[in-house]
Scaffold this motif. Structure first.
Motif, PDB file in Angstrom:
ATOM      1  N   SER A 142       0.859  -1.180   0.000  1.00 33.96           N
ATOM      2  CA  SER A 142       0.000   0.000   0.000  1.00 33.96           C
ATOM      3  C   SER A 142       0.894   1.228   0.000  1.00 33.96           C
ATOM      4  O   SER A 142       2.059   1.153   0.388  1.00 33.96           O
TER       5      SER A 142
ATOM      6  N   MET B 270       2.914  -5.959   2.934  1.00 34.60           N
ATOM      7  CA  MET B 270       2.240  -6.918   3.802  1.00 34.60           C
ATOM      8  C   MET B 270       2.645  -8.306   3.342  1.00 34.60           C
ATOM      9  O   MET B 270       2.296  -8.718   2.230  1.00 34.60           O
TER      10      MET B 270
ATOM     11  N   VAL C  86       5.724  -5.536   7.006  1.00 37.30           N
ATOM     12  CA  VAL C  86       4.952  -6.200   8.059  1.00 37.30           C
ATOM     13  C   VAL C  86       4.791  -7.688   7.761  1.00 37.30           C
ATOM     14  O   VAL C  86       4.330  -8.067   6.692  1.00 37.30           O
ATOM     15  N   HIS C  87       5.162  -8.508   8.725  1.00 37.80           N
ATOM     16  CA  HIS C  87       4.959  -9.948   8.570  1.00 37.80           C
ATOM     17  C   HIS C  87       3.539 -10.289   9.042  1.00 37.80           C
ATOM     18  O   HIS C  87       3.200 -10.116  10.201  1.00 37.80           O
ATOM     19  N   CYS C  88       2.723 -10.775   8.125  1.00 35.38           N
ATOM     20  CA  CYS C  88       1.300 -11.005   8.428  1.00 35.38           C
ATOM     21  C   CYS C  88       1.017 -12.427   8.888  1.00 35.38           C
ATOM     22  O   CYS C  88       0.035 -12.677   9.575  1.00 35.38           O
ATOM     23  N   GLY C  89       1.864 -13.382   8.521  1.00 40.70           N
ATOM     24  CA  GLY C  89       1.628 -14.790   8.866  1.00 40.70           C
ATOM     25  C   GLY C  89       2.017 -15.660   7.684  1.00 40.70           C
ATOM     26  O   GLY C  89       2.869 -15.283   6.885  1.00 40.70           O
TER      27      GLY C  89
ATOM     28  N   THR D 191      -1.398 -14.717   3.660  1.00 40.42           N
ATOM     29  CA  THR D 191      -1.923 -13.724   4.608  1.00 40.42           C
ATOM     30  C   THR D 191      -1.533 -12.286   4.230  1.00 40.42           C
ATOM     31  O   THR D 191      -2.206 -11.344   4.656  1.00 40.42           O
TER      32      THR D 191
ATOM     33  N   ALA E  15      -4.403  -9.546   4.312  1.00 39.82           N
ATOM     34  CA  ALA E  15      -4.296  -8.258   5.006  1.00 39.82           C
ATOM     35  C   ALA E  15      -4.575  -7.103   4.051  1.00 39.82           C
ATOM     36  O   ALA E  15      -5.308  -6.158   4.385  1.00 39.82           O
TER      37      ALA E  15
ATOM     38  N   GLN F 258      -9.522 -16.360   7.687  1.00 39.98           N
ATOM     39  CA  GLN F 258      -8.514 -16.823   6.722  1.00 39.98           C
ATOM     40  C   GLN F 258      -7.136 -16.933   7.365  1.00 39.98           C
ATOM     41  O   GLN F 258      -6.123 -16.946   6.672  1.00 39.98           O
ATOM     42  N   GLY F 259      -7.126 -16.973   8.692  1.00 39.68           N
ATOM     43  CA  GLY F 259      -5.878 -17.290   9.372  1.00 39.68           C
ATOM     44  C   GLY F 259      -5.054 -16.129   9.899  1.00 39.68           C
ATOM     45  O   GLY F 259      -3.942 -16.334  10.391  1.00 39.68           O
ATOM     46  N   MET F 260      -5.550 -14.891   9.802  1.00 38.70           N
ATOM     47  CA  MET F 260      -4.780 -13.756  10.311  1.00 38.70           C
ATOM     48  C   MET F 260      -4.916 -13.662  11.826  1.00 38.70           C
ATOM     49  O   MET F 260      -5.978 -13.905  12.387  1.00 38.70           O
TER      50      MET F 260
ATOM     51  N   LYS G 119      -2.555  -8.465  14.877  1.00 40.26           N
ATOM     52  CA  LYS G 119      -1.687  -8.090  13.756  1.00 40.26           C
ATOM     53  C   LYS G 119      -2.507  -7.361  12.681  1.00 40.26           C
ATOM     54  O   LYS G 119      -2.077  -6.340  12.143  1.00 40.26           O
ATOM     55  N   LEU G 120      -3.698  -7.906  12.417  1.00 39.84           N
ATOM     56  CA  LEU G 120      -4.536  -7.290  11.377  1.00 39.84           C
ATOM     57  C   LEU G 120      -4.958  -5.886  11.798  1.00 39.84           C
ATOM     58  O   LEU G 120      -4.864  -4.935  11.014  1.00 39.84           O
TER      59      LEU G 120
ATOM     60  N   ILE H   6      -2.165  -3.489  11.312  1.00 41.82           N
ATOM     61  CA  ILE H   6      -1.995  -3.050   9.919  1.00 41.82           C
ATOM     62  C   ILE H   6      -3.014  -1.970   9.578  1.00 41.82           C
ATOM     63  O   ILE H   6      -2.676  -0.935   9.000  1.00 41.82           O
ATOM     64  N   PHE H   7      -4.261  -2.204   9.960  1.00 38.18           N
ATOM     65  CA  PHE H   7      -5.290  -1.174   9.707  1.00 38.18           C
ATOM     66  C   PHE H   7      -4.843   0.168  10.301  1.00 38.18           C
ATOM     67  O   PHE H   7      -4.944   1.207   9.652  1.00 38.18           O
TER      68      PHE H   7
ATOM     69  N   SER I  26      -2.357   2.169   8.448  1.00 38.77           N
ATOM     70  CA  SER I  26      -2.585   2.255   7.006  1.00 38.77           C
ATOM     71  C   SER I  26      -3.902   3.007   6.737  1.00 38.77           C
ATOM     72  O   SER I  26      -4.442   3.676   7.616  1.00 38.77           O
TER      73      SER I  26
END
Lengths: 319, 319, 319, 319
Positions: free
Chosen positions: C141, C155, C178-181, C185, C189, D214-216, D220-221, D224-225, D228
């Motif tokens: 982004s 991401m 950023v490490h999301c998984g 993922t 994200a 979906q596994g996040m 962490k999610l 990110i929000f 961002s």
């Protein structure tokens, strides 16, 4: 002595038999098994395949020959009918390993009565062409009842000439055979029909619920709809409010009929079609979401008219 | 010599005339003027009021007596019919200064054929009771055509006995007089009917557009709908796609018919009703928004089937 | 004399150069070209491919080596970065004829910074594994501005270890890694972030329009939002009402910024993801439909904040 | 010795006391009781009224005088603050039998901090004018916590001069006193703010649910929000996913906070406002419907972030 109607049927059967064509049938589920049986009844020699041995054995008892794969069916058949759950299965049965295209004979007529997206229908039909075969999309309406009675409606996409070749076979399984236009338009027609149906069911459910909650007698309200501008198949023949129509799924606990999960699938095809050509589908999308809610909630196997129950009981005890 | 049917009509008219009742009529717009004329044709003495002098003069020419206010009408009438644009007008004409309740005679029968919210209908009816009068909600369907031809459907809310008293008068203006239940249920039935209608029109428009944009012939697609589970009044008799039905508003540039602005109003009543009792109305609300868009865009006076045009032309040149 | 910050940068660059890795880059559009240039600036040897000769020549001028196909890139690179429009392109560039997997060296690190659906990301990553390579999804982004300035947010989906291997390369192009998984993922994200963004823009547009139409000063209204519970990135930094923020796309005729068509694509990914796992997405779907309308109307290239203009001008003269 | 700030506060209080104004307060619920106590703390003489004797007695203990009706309050007060549930209550307290206008003194300053529709606010204010009094709409944000702490935000509609007269009183109850424009704009601002808030909460809930399913990792999610373009008050300070923010209602079973029923009411005001001026409100209407569902389901008293729970648990066991 034969009535004129029976004589006619006899002649029709004789005509089919005289051609001595072998018909392949792949996909012997709730719909397909009945369709295959009706083809046998009309005098065709059948060779069948299904993932389930049990399903195949049932057809064997009726006189069908069993094959080990779609490819084995293709080796023996002059005409192949397929009835499969979704696009992925159609691709795999036609184009996959041991699939139809691996051994199909030039000139074979391929009739897919699955409900899938028009793009896949066109794609597989164009591959069929490379194998010197002809594929038509022939999705149906009429449910398992229509499949058993041989009164299905077939919506057929393909050239005029190919439609005429396919018609005698489809008439063995249905009574209303409609030519929609080029390859893919059978699927388009089916998807558009169910788009109206899925929205219409919610419309009638919202209106019945709004009326009943404000003191209207449900039969009286449905009666007004049916003699006025709200008249529709859903209200007249399939009313979602229990008790309005004694024989509707709503009056037997939303069992039987056309499941919410299947309606979600069909509206999903409409949503995808619209997305792929950049057309908005405002109510279609909202309707798709509402059936998705019902499936997520656990009502996927109930008849899609269960949307009335969802609204009426405020989600509190609708299971 | 009279046919038996004419004899019957003659007797009916004689019966009406023999009672020598004076009927008041307030609200002489596109609908009301025709209704009032039909009452005159059936032999009633009319005393009328409207905000517009012109509208009153047209009725004067047909034999009606003119009054200066609703209150003046009430002084002279045994039965009063009202046909007004919205709840606020009904409140004002009945309860306002120089309104009906200022001088209404005990025993007067009050028939409101406006389309308004059920709550207001019940509220004004309960005030009517305090004046020893009886008020019924009698909204109509059938449009200006039906009003002129005297073939309107009346959806009536009130007691069984009051319904029977009202019926002979309503039969002068319509042919289908339906008793819906207690006071207010006439409005409920009307609003619920138009809720289904408004949604159904969008459903058919989205589906016709989706099909046509993917190559289907519109007449063929409509034909499939009409013989299948997508069948509905909208698709069969009022198809929004130009050319499918020669006599529909769509085939004459979306002129005539039932305006988007009126549909927005009726769906607004459904939305308000649902809100007032805490019931969700998912598609009803989305449909209301879509017609609101059409009105904001400038299409409020066009027939509500113009939603097809909006979708089909991608907003680019739809005016 | 060097400031400590410059010294640090120098050391970083030295570290990169000492490794002498060759970085492949495929997809040199508005975003990718800037990213590739930043990799060169940080001392990497680049070998690039793009469908457009012009795009490749621009990179050649900056010192990159040109290849004839993704496969040619793969033969020479230790690390490959891809930046492509959609899932289909990613599949083709990696798995197609003359694609990366045709000649990729075991141990190659594959960094896909395209925005695609998580399912495709996982699918291609699992094919990468079969080639003894490692693929991470690294959507970004920050827009073209961030790509040029090297301040993108990445991401990243992949294992902790692979993330650490990828980080130094991503740091050449962005500042927030950023490490999301697990694999996929990163895409999840990205899609979830833009889902909130797309809805939020409509929310602020509807509320600004509702306030302005009722007499509020837009700057005052935005000020209230920004100091209250309506505060959001959209309202504070990207307000869709012209004049509220001098530097926003809204204040320059909705040019520049992030196009409606791109937002439609990203919301389409959210819609598809939700559909594939059977989760409802009520507002997400409605938002997707509204941007679809904007694109159909011809506003696909305008900034997605043009939704305010659409609402505000009632569709009458919004072009 | 006093700091300059304390001196200022002392002077302010002295100024208030020296004027010896009597402040009336009507509506001593969860919000109003705290507001009234803060006025007492700042040195005002209070005369109060509430439908509940208990509520009045609690204020009596704090030093307030009790009245028997709004009219009795009006006889004694120079300034009157009202805090009532909805438009109907405001109309009744001001214009009804034993209402404020029955005995209000010319020159009285009327401050309505209820959240109601702008049209009613303007209507009652214009009646106030006929009584030679001045009424301002001053709805609040900040919840019961802000009411108790005296840190509410007041959104004020009225003339510049009247705003200045009202400010000292509002500052006793809040810390952020915003002049929005003419009479009614305070309500407009409040409604628009909560429109964004209500939609934003659903947006974050849909996106958090889509990501988590979906596994996040939810923290962490959210992280990110918050760094961002999805950043918003809802995500940062009031995240609907349990555990993301320890102090949010979501982390304590959706108790406390701002109830779904109140959000439904506020979005209902937005929907009505938009309807009354013919503006579309696409997502606003859908959001209103979703909260209506939650209330119908029985979650009206839970914090409005319970929408996440509704989506996440698929309606199966969310109570």
């Amino acid at each position: 002595m034969l009535s004129s109607k029976n004589t006619l049927l006899l002649f029709k059967n004789v005509r089919y038999m005289s051609t001595s064509k072998t018909v392949g049938f792949i996909g012997l589920g709730n719909m397909g098994a009945h369709q295959a049986i009706n083809l046998i009844k009309k005098g065709h020699n059948l060779v069948v395949f299904d993932m389930s041995k049990d399903n195949m054995n049932k057809l064997k008892e009726k006189g069908a020959k069993i094959a080990n794969s779609p490819s084995e069916v293709a080796k023996q058949a002059d005409v192949i009918v397929t009835m499969l759950p979704a696009s992925a299965h159609v691709k795999s049965v036609y184009c996959g390993e041991n699939g139809i295209f691996q051994s199909v004979k030039p000139g074979t007529l391929l009739l897919d009565s699955s409900t899938i997206d028009p793009a896949t229908a066109r794609e597989v039909a164009s591959i069929a062409k490379k194998h010197q075969t002809t594929m038509l999309d022939c999705p149906v309406s009429g449910g398992t009842g229509g499949a058993e009675a041989g009164t299905l409606t077939f919506m057929v996409g393909g050239s005029e000439q190919d439609f005429n070749s396919a018609k005698p076979y489809l008439e063995c399984m249905g009574k209303n055979i409609v030519h929609c236009g080029d390859v893919g338009t059978g699927q388009v027609a089916k998807v558009c029909n169910n788009l109206v149906l899925g929205i219409s069911m919610i419309a009638v459910s919202e209106a019945m619920n709004l009326g009943v909650k404000q003191g209207m007698d449900p039969k009286k309200l449905a009666g007004i709809f049916n003699t006025s501008s709200a008249r529709c198949w859903t209200s007249e023949l399939y009313n979602p409010c229990p008790g309005v129509i004694e024989t509707s799924p709503a009056s037997r606990g939303y069992t039987g009929g056309f499941g919410s999960a299947l309606m979600t699938k069909d509206l999903g095809l409409a949503v995808d079609s619209a997305k792929s050509i950049g057309e908005p589908l405002l109510l279609g999308n909202s309707a798709h979401q509402l059936y998705t809610l019902l499936v997520a909630k656990g009502d996927g196997q109930k008849d899609f008219s269960v949307v009335y129950d969802f609204l009426n009981k405020n989600f509190k005890n609708s299971n």
